[in-house]
Motif scaffolding. Structure first.
Motif, PDB file in Angstrom:
ATOM      1  N   ILE A  93       0.834  -1.202   0.000  1.00  0.00           N
ATOM      2  CA  ILE A  93       0.000   0.000   0.000  1.00  0.00           C
ATOM      3  C   ILE A  93       0.869   1.252   0.000  1.00  0.00           C
ATOM      4  O   ILE A  93       0.624   2.191  -0.766  1.00  0.00           O
ATOM      5  CB  ILE A  93      -0.950  -0.001   1.220  1.00  0.00           C
ATOM      6  N   LYS A  94       1.897   1.242   0.804  1.00  0.00           N
ATOM      7  CA  LYS A  94       2.765   2.412   0.935  1.00  0.00           C
ATOM      8  C   LYS A  94       3.591   2.678  -0.315  1.00  0.00           C
ATOM      9  O   LYS A  94       3.841   3.825  -0.669  1.00  0.00           O
ATOM     10  CB  LYS A  94       3.700   2.202   2.136  1.00  0.00           C
ATOM     11  N   TYR A  95       3.994   1.619  -0.982  1.00  0.00           N
ATOM     12  CA  TYR A  95       4.846   1.730  -2.182  1.00  0.00           C
ATOM     13  C   TYR A  95       4.196   0.993  -3.343  1.00  0.00           C
ATOM     14  O   TYR A  95       4.558  -0.142  -3.655  1.00  0.00           O
ATOM     15  CB  TYR A  95       6.237   1.129  -1.917  1.00  0.00           C
ATOM     16  N   PRO A  96       3.213   1.634  -3.994  1.00  0.00           N
ATOM     17  CA  PRO A  96       2.531   0.959  -5.114  1.00  0.00           C
ATOM     18  C   PRO A  96       3.488   0.705  -6.277  1.00  0.00           C
ATOM     19  O   PRO A  96       4.521   1.359  -6.390  1.00  0.00           O
ATOM     20  CB  PRO A  96       1.423   1.945  -5.509  1.00  0.00           C
ATOM     21  N   THR A  97       3.126  -0.242  -7.097  1.00  0.00           N
ATOM     22  CA  THR A  97       3.959  -0.545  -8.260  1.00  0.00           C
ATOM     23  C   THR A  97       3.980   0.638  -9.215  1.00  0.00           C
ATOM     24  O   THR A  97       3.062   1.461  -9.232  1.00  0.00           O
ATOM     25  CB  THR A  97       3.424  -1.793  -9.003  1.00  0.00           C
ATOM     26  N   LYS A  98       5.016   0.706  -9.994  1.00  0.00           N
ATOM     27  CA  LYS A  98       5.142   1.806 -10.951  1.00  0.00           C
ATOM     28  C   LYS A  98       4.021   1.720 -11.970  1.00  0.00           C
ATOM     29  O   LYS A  98       3.631   0.643 -12.399  1.00  0.00           O
ATOM     30  CB  LYS A  98       6.486   1.725 -11.647  1.00  0.00           C
TER      31      LYS A  98
END
Length: 100
Positions: A93-98
């Motif tokens: 959630i904090k680091y969504p995929t590009k």
């Protein structure tokens, strides 16, 4: 992972260290010190040079980091698989995929 945690615990039991070195603060300090020793293997070298010159030492220090992390999990009565999976779920959630 739980088997490895038990192996570390047995190692401590066999030496009478199970109560001597299980304070969470002390384990956190030791974990940090071992991580610093791992980092020292790379000091003043490129990654490639460090791995070429110090691969065995790097892996030994990495093992020490894991051992203290497993001891910390044991001292906190934490299931390693569960805490890693929970953290990864938060990171999704904090680091969504590009591109999303």
């Amino acid at each position: 992972m739980e088997q490895l945690k038990q192996t570390v615990h047995q190692f401590l039991l066999d030496r009478g260290w199970e109560n001597q070195y299980n304070m969470q603060k002390d384990l956190a300090l030791s974990l940090t010190l071992e991580a610093s020793e791992l980092l020292e293997c790379f000091q003043w070298r490129t990654t490639e040079e460090a791995i070429h010159e110090n691969r065995e030492a790097i892996l030994e220090e990495l093992a020490d980091v894991f051992i203290y992390a497993l001891q910390m999990a044991e001292a906190m009565d934490a299931n390693v698989n569960s805490i890693v999976e929970a953290k990864l779920a938060k990171n999704v959630i904090k680091y969504p995929t590009k591109g999303t």
